[in-house]
Design an enzyme around this catalytic site. Structure first.
Site, short mmCIF file in Angstrom:
data_model
loop_
_atom_site.label_atom_id
_atom_site.label_comp_id
_atom_site.label_asym_id
_atom_site.label_seq_id
_atom_site.Cartn_x
_atom_site.Cartn_y
_atom_site.Cartn_z
N GLN A 1 4.01 10.31 -8.24
CA GLN A 1 4.41 10.14 -9.63
C GLN A 1 3.39 9.25 -10.36
O GLN A 1 2.20 9.41 -10.17
CB GLN A 1 5.85 9.61 -9.66
N HIS B 1 -3.92 1.91 -11.71
CA HIS B 1 -5.14 1.49 -11.03
C HIS B 1 -5.89 0.54 -11.94
O HIS B 1 -5.91 0.72 -13.17
CB HIS B 1 -6.04 2.69 -10.72
N CYS C 1 5.67 4.90 -9.18
CA CYS C 1 6.09 5.89 -8.18
C CYS C 1 7.52 6.36 -8.40
O CYS C 1 8.18 6.85 -7.48
CB CYS C 1 5.91 5.35 -6.77
#
EC number: 2.3.1.181
Length: 216
Positions: free
Chosen positions: A71, A75, A171
């Protein structure tokens, strides 16, 4: 096996282009396997299962469709991203085993810094128990496999700005937080983490077998 290290943040499109090119060459036996350890500038990526409602701050950072499983994730600087391009035709055509080994890779690397990383049933990635029933995610995994060549990989939080995860539901899991080595009191450098990851990789994956390829 080639290990690549980026000294400066790599743009997401550049990383995708490199992986596409490399896995094509691996498939054609024109290049060897590769692990690329890098950082990205701040950005969000959406996996193939991403729910648009989980992107809470769509204008905060660039958002990229990743093409990997999973999902939304963040980053950015201070996070070690590992793009793992392995030939599963030589290593056994088992994607579940590959994902399990990526988890083991991070668990072993974290253990070198006295951090107990753990798996959780039904939640891919690595978690750290914080006491009182609380647990936070320290390592994420999102992979893709094309013609039995793996790409994308894992992200391990070393010293990122954890506030940037608030722009998404990481996620797709809203019940737990995120953490990092530094958040847990382990002020390791990225270079120290890289060394631990390399040692753990050798222990978990070993060298690439040299038997001839079977047709796909």
């Amino acid at each position: 096996m080639e290990w690549r290290f980026a000294d400066t943040p790599v743009s997401y499109p550049e990383a995708l282009a490199f992986m596409d090119d490399r896995i094509a060459k691996i498939r054609e036996d024109r290049a060897g396997e590769c692990v690329w350890l890098l950082e990205h500038p701040p950005l969000y990526t959406a996996g193939t299962s991403a729910d648009p409602a989980d992107l809470l701050s769509p204008d905060r950072f660039p958002v990229y469709a990743a093409g990997r499983g999973g999902q939304y994730t963040y980053h950015g600087p201070g996070q070690r991203v590992g793009y793992v391009m392995l030939d599963l035709r030589r290593r056994g055509k088992d994607v579940r085993c590959f994902v399990h080994n990526l988890e083991e890779l991070m668990i072993r690397a974290l253990a070198e810094f006295n951090i107990r990383g753990e798996r959780r049933e039904g939640r891919v990635g690595i978690w750290v128990a914080r006491g009182g029933g609380r647990e936070d995610k320290i390592g994420a995994i999102g992979v893709r496999v094309r013609h039995w060549i793996t790409f994308h990989g894992f992200a391990l939080n070393v010293e990122p700005d954890l506030s940037h995860f608030s722009g998404i539901v990481p996620c797709g899991i809203s019940d737990h937080g995120v953490t990092s080595l530094w958040d847990l009191g382990q002020t390791a450098t990225l270079q120290e983490v890289d060394s631990a990851l390399m040692r753990s990789f050798d222990a978990v994956f070993g060298p690439c077998p040299t038997e001839s390829l079977t047709s796909t």
